[in-house]
Write a protein that holds these residues in place. Structure first.
Motif, mmCIF file in Angstrom:
data_model
loop_
_atom_site.group_PDB
_atom_site.id
_atom_site.type_symbol
_atom_site.label_atom_id
_atom_site.label_comp_id
_atom_site.label_asym_id
_atom_site.label_seq_id
_atom_site.Cartn_x
_atom_site.Cartn_y
_atom_site.Cartn_z
ATOM 1 N N GLN A 133 0.863 -1.182 0.000
ATOM 2 C CA GLN A 133 0.000 0.000 0.000
ATOM 3 C C GLN A 133 0.895 1.226 0.000
ATOM 4 O OE1 GLN A 133 -3.079 -0.119 2.937
ATOM 5 N NE2 GLN A 133 -3.868 1.906 2.472
ATOM 6 N N ASN A 134 0.765 2.098 -1.013
ATOM 7 C CA ASN A 134 1.665 3.245 -1.112
ATOM 8 C C ASN A 134 1.129 4.452 -0.352
ATOM 9 O OD1 ASN A 134 -0.342 4.374 -2.709
ATOM 10 N ND2 ASN A 134 0.708 3.998 -4.647
ATOM 11 N N GLU A 135 1.869 5.552 -0.418
ATOM 12 C CA GLU A 135 1.514 6.756 0.333
ATOM 13 C C GLU A 135 0.217 7.385 -0.169
ATOM 14 O OE1 GLU A 135 4.816 9.352 0.059
ATOM 15 O OE2 GLU A 135 6.132 8.115 1.330
ATOM 16 N N SER A 136 -0.143 7.110 -1.425
ATOM 17 C CA SER A 136 -1.381 7.663 -1.995
ATOM 18 C C SER A 136 -2.603 6.825 -1.646
ATOM 19 C CB SER A 136 -1.250 7.766 -3.522
ATOM 20 O OG SER A 136 -0.168 8.588 -3.880
ATOM 21 N N ASN A 137 -2.398 5.846 -0.760
ATOM 22 C CA ASN A 137 -3.483 4.962 -0.327
ATOM 23 C C ASN A 137 -3.972 4.052 -1.445
ATOM 24 O OD1 ASN A 137 -4.970 4.060 1.889
ATOM 25 N ND2 ASN A 137 -6.785 5.223 1.288
ATOM 26 N N ASP A 138 -3.072 3.753 -2.400
ATOM 27 C CA ASP A 138 -3.394 2.796 -3.460
ATOM 28 C C ASP A 138 -2.929 1.414 -3.034
ATOM 29 O OD1 ASP A 138 -4.416 4.787 -5.062
ATOM 30 O OD2 ASP A 138 -2.508 5.167 -6.068
ATOM 31 N N LEU A 139 -3.780 0.439 -3.240
ATOM 32 C CA LEU A 139 -3.452 -0.950 -2.907
ATOM 33 C C LEU A 139 -2.863 -1.635 -4.139
ATOM 34 C CD1 LEU A 139 -3.645 -3.229 -0.770
ATOM 35 C CD2 LEU A 139 -5.873 -3.812 -1.782
ATOM 36 N N HIS A 140 -1.666 -2.203 -3.998
ATOM 37 C CA HIS A 140 -0.997 -2.918 -5.085
ATOM 38 C C HIS A 140 -1.005 -4.411 -4.747
ATOM 39 C CE1 HIS A 140 1.021 0.595 -7.152
ATOM 40 N NE2 HIS A 140 0.539 1.146 -6.055
ATOM 41 N N MET A 141 -1.650 -5.212 -5.589
ATOM 42 C CA MET A 141 -1.670 -6.667 -5.425
ATOM 43 C C MET A 141 -0.996 -7.292 -6.648
ATOM 44 S SD MET A 141 -5.459 -7.318 -3.770
ATOM 45 C CE MET A 141 -6.330 -6.762 -5.217
ATOM 46 N N ILE A 142 0.102 -7.981 -6.414
ATOM 47 C CA ILE A 142 0.914 -8.520 -7.506
ATOM 48 C C ILE A 142 0.907 -10.037 -7.425
ATOM 49 C CG2 ILE A 142 3.219 -8.563 -8.533
ATOM 50 C CD1 ILE A 142 3.685 -5.825 -7.103
ATOM 51 N N VAL A 143 0.591 -10.683 -8.536
ATOM 52 C CA VAL A 143 0.660 -12.144 -8.630
ATOM 53 C C VAL A 143 1.663 -12.481 -9.724
ATOM 54 C CG1 VAL A 143 -0.593 -14.275 -9.071
ATOM 55 C CG2 VAL A 143 -1.731 -12.400 -7.851
ATOM 56 N N LYS A 144 2.756 -13.138 -9.304
ATOM 57 C CA LYS A 144 3.872 -13.400 -10.218
ATOM 58 C C LYS A 144 4.139 -14.894 -10.293
ATOM 59 C CE LYS A 144 8.733 -12.052 -10.866
ATOM 60 N NZ LYS A 144 9.854 -11.262 -10.294
ATOM 61 N N ASP A 145 4.328 -15.402 -11.503
ATOM 62 C CA ASP A 145 4.656 -16.823 -11.668
ATOM 63 C C ASP A 145 5.792 -16.969 -12.663
ATOM 64 O OD1 ASP A 145 3.745 -17.456 -14.500
ATOM 65 O OD2 ASP A 145 1.843 -16.690 -13.705
ATOM 66 N N ASN A 146 6.377 -18.128 -12.680
ATOM 67 C CA ASN A 146 7.425 -18.431 -13.667
ATOM 68 C C ASN A 146 6.966 -19.563 -14.574
ATOM 69 O OD1 ASN A 146 7.549 -20.488 -11.832
ATOM 70 N ND2 ASN A 146 9.702 -20.206 -11.256
ATOM 71 N N GLY A 147 5.713 -19.411 -15.030
ATOM 72 C CA GLY A 147 5.100 -20.428 -15.867
ATOM 73 C C GLY A 147 5.371 -20.241 -17.354
ATOM 74 N N ILE A 148 4.352 -20.553 -18.183
ATOM 75 C CA ILE A 148 4.565 -20.616 -19.633
ATOM 76 C C ILE A 148 4.600 -19.227 -20.273
ATOM 77 C CG2 ILE A 148 3.488 -22.882 -19.775
ATOM 78 C CD1 ILE A 148 0.962 -21.523 -20.835
ATOM 79 N N GLY A 149 4.069 -18.184 -19.594
ATOM 80 C CA GLY A 149 4.079 -16.833 -20.171
ATOM 81 C C GLY A 149 3.013 -16.640 -21.251
ATOM 82 N N ILE A 150 2.896 -15.397 -21.705
ATOM 83 C CA ILE A 150 1.860 -15.032 -22.688
ATOM 84 C C ILE A 150 2.490 -14.160 -23.765
ATOM 85 C CG2 ILE A 150 -0.417 -13.956 -23.005
ATOM 86 C CD1 ILE A 150 -0.768 -14.235 -19.938
ATOM 87 N N SER A 151 2.252 -14.491 -25.031
ATOM 88 C CA SER A 151 2.810 -13.703 -26.139
ATOM 89 C C SER A 151 2.106 -12.351 -26.246
ATOM 90 C CB SER A 151 2.656 -14.462 -27.452
ATOM 91 O OG SER A 151 1.283 -14.556 -27.820
ATOM 92 N N GLU A 152 2.754 -11.393 -26.928
ATOM 93 C CA GLU A 152 2.164 -10.068 -27.104
ATOM 94 C C GLU A 152 0.848 -10.140 -27.878
ATOM 95 O OE1 GLU A 152 4.700 -7.141 -28.736
ATOM 96 O OE2 GLU A 152 6.264 -7.370 -27.207
#
Length: 549
Positions: free
Chosen positions: A448-467
């Motif tokens: 949670q940053n100073e601007s009161n914004d909530l950041h939720m990050i989900v990170k994996d090292n799976g197959i990925g997604i093309s552009e």
């Protein structure tokens, strides 16, 4: 005219002398009056002899007045021109009527002017003809102005008549002065049938009434509003002009009418031009779009009603199935052997998936109907994350994927829609587990940053997604692998729902991904400014994330 053969008669001679004296007196008087007149003025006797002239005439001839008096036209001009002047003099003398002639004259100054000359007989008090007075006016500039005006008229005619847009022009008296070929084709009325008349209404109406151009000419704003208020009447880009659209049964067409005033150099209205554009096709397309929209709305409403009904009809038996499955697995009614336990777990898994699908369909229906609402409440985010971990941890363990949580200790109580945030995380983490091979890792990071914004990050090292696939990632019912024998199951609704939930919170979702390396989804939500209740901190349970916060 005096006969010279009779001058030997003393009476005739005396009469002739009397007439000449009277003529000289009249010309002397007139000469004094007309000396300052800008026109060319001259006097001749019945024999064509100049008796007097003003300075303007003398300047044009290039001789002083004294050298002109006593001369004839043949003494001053070439033979052809002199014969022309003398024939005009004789016509006036013979008929006793005034005459007008217009001819180009080469002045002594070198200027070539167009001279309009009026010649009138000179009569005595006894009404006896004694000579001719001529007044010549330089109309060169007027001629040029008339030519220029005619050129403008011809230019306007060519523009109007050559335009592919049907158009007609009326003057200030409402008479039609132009009716172009396109207008002939559009209305079926030939120009020669209406030019000079006030019958422009005949092309559009069964009974006589003013057309838009008539009202513009009269600047009749009240009648314009009255007659065209139901025809999408709007001012045009030309000052004092208007446009409207209407259906004309006589033409069986929708027409966009545009009328604008034509003004003179004093800015006074001297006429109006009206154009007619056939918009029948666009109106038909507009109606088709409207019909399609209504059909789509009805279809969407029917679908939503169906889904709402199915929500009730499906949830009731599903809840019973899942409830009895839990009861069997708890072995409250007796011990289960391994095969029975396995079958019961399959029932519970399939029922849970089906329930998730029902929930997703209801969410999509609410989103499409614009009925999605936020149920804002104060809740412990760490406690909610603990529930998510408890729900999805077994799935990760079963697949051999490590599930990590990193929650900032400053993130405690938040004021938001708990259910929707929980659903977002559930879909993002489930996707991470699904597309990460055994031995991989799915990390969940909350800040949670100073601007009161909530950041939720989900990170994996799976197959990925093309552009290319990222462009359609959030479309509902889209599976990136659309084949029947695809490796990964799913409805293609999860990420679409996540994006809609994020947007309804006023946030946004970002994605960084490389094929073969993994994906990182980051949800940023602006939280409510309401001050959290400190008493809630007691229920912020971090114990479920040992070493992970």
């Amino acid at each position: 005219m005096i006969d010279k053969n009779m001058t030997d008669d003393p009476d005739v001679s005396d009469r002739s002398d009397h007439l000449k004296r009277e003529l000289f007196q009249k010309t002397a008087l007139l000469s004094g009056l007309l000396r300052s007149v800008p026109d060319l003025v001259f006097f001749k006797d019945t024999d064509g002899v100049f008796l007097s002239c003003n300075e303007m005439f003398a300047q044009c001839i290039g001789k002083p007045v004294s050298e002109i008096i006593g001369q004839t036209s043949h003494d001053l001009f070439d033979r052809n021109r002199a014969d022309f002047f003398r024939s005009n003099d004789k016509r006036v003398l013979e008929t006793g009527q005034s005459s007008k002639s217009v001819e180009w004259i080469d002045c002594a100054s070198g200027d070539r002017i167009l001279l309009e000359t009026y010649k009138t007989p000179i009569l005595t008090e006894e009404n006896e003809l004694i000579g001719v007075v001529g007044v010549g006016r330089d109309i060169t500039e007027r001629k040029h102005a008339e030519d220029e005006l005619q050129d403008k008229k011809n230019e306007l005619f060519q523009i109007v008549n050559g335009s592919p847009i049907p158009a007609f022009v009326i003057n200030k008296d409402h008479n039609i002065i132009y009716w172009n070929r396109a207008c002939e084709k559009a209305t079926g009325i030939k120009a020669h049938e209406v030019i000079g008349t006030r019958d422009s209404w005949m092309a559009f109406y069964k009974e006589e009434r003013p057309v838009l151009a008539d009202l513009v000419v009269d600047n009749s704003l009240e009648n314009i509003d009255k007659l065209y208020e139901n025809n999408k009447l709007t001012p045009s880009f030309v000052e004092g002009g208007y446009q409207a659209e209407a259906f004309f049964p006589l033409l069986n067409k929708w027409i966009l009418l545009t009328a604008a005033p034509i003004r003179d150099h004093n800015n006074d209205i001297m006429g109006a031009i009206e154009t007619l554009q056939d918009i029948t096709i666009s109106k038909q397309a507009e109606k088709a779009i409207l019909d399609a929209k209504m059909l789509a709305e009805n279809t969407s409403r029917t679908k939503s009603e169906f889904l709402c009904n199915m929500n009730h009809e499906l949830r009731t038996p599903l809840n019973l199935i899942l409830g009895y499955a839990d009861l069997l697995l708890a072995q409250e009614t007796g011990q289960l052997n391994e095969e029975q336990k396995h079958f019961t777990e399959i029932i519970k898994f399939a029922g849970s998936r089906f329930l998730d699908l029902v929930d997703s369909l209801i969410y999509i229906a609410e989103i499409e109907e614009g009925k999605m609402e936020l149920d804002i409440e104060m809740f412990s985010l760490p406690a909610m994350m603990s529930d998510v971990k408890r729900m999805l941890g077994p799935n990760a363990f079963k697949k051999g994927v490590k599930l990590e949580f990193d929650i900032d200790t400053h993130v405690s109580v938040v004021y938001a829609d708990k259910s929707k945030i929980k659903t977002m995380l559930h879909h993002l983490i489930s996707n991470g587990i699904k597309f990460t091979p055994a031995g991989g890792t799915v990390s969940v990071i909350v800040r949670q940053n100073e601007s009161n914004d909530l950041h939720m990050i989900v990170k994996d090292n799976g197959i990925g997604i093309s552009e290319e696939d990222q462009k359609r990632l959030y479309n509902a019912f889209v599976q990136l692998d659309g084949s029947l024998n695809r490796k990964f199951e799913g409805t293609g609704l999860g990420l679409s729902i996540v994006k809609k939930f994020v947007e309804v919170h006023g946030g946004h979702i970002d994605l960084e991904s490389d094929p073969g390396k993994g994906s990182t989804f980051e949800v940023i939500l602006p939280l409510s400014d309401q001050e959290p209740d400190n008493s809630m901190n007691s229920i912020c349970d971090y114990s479920s994330f040992p070493g992970e916060h």
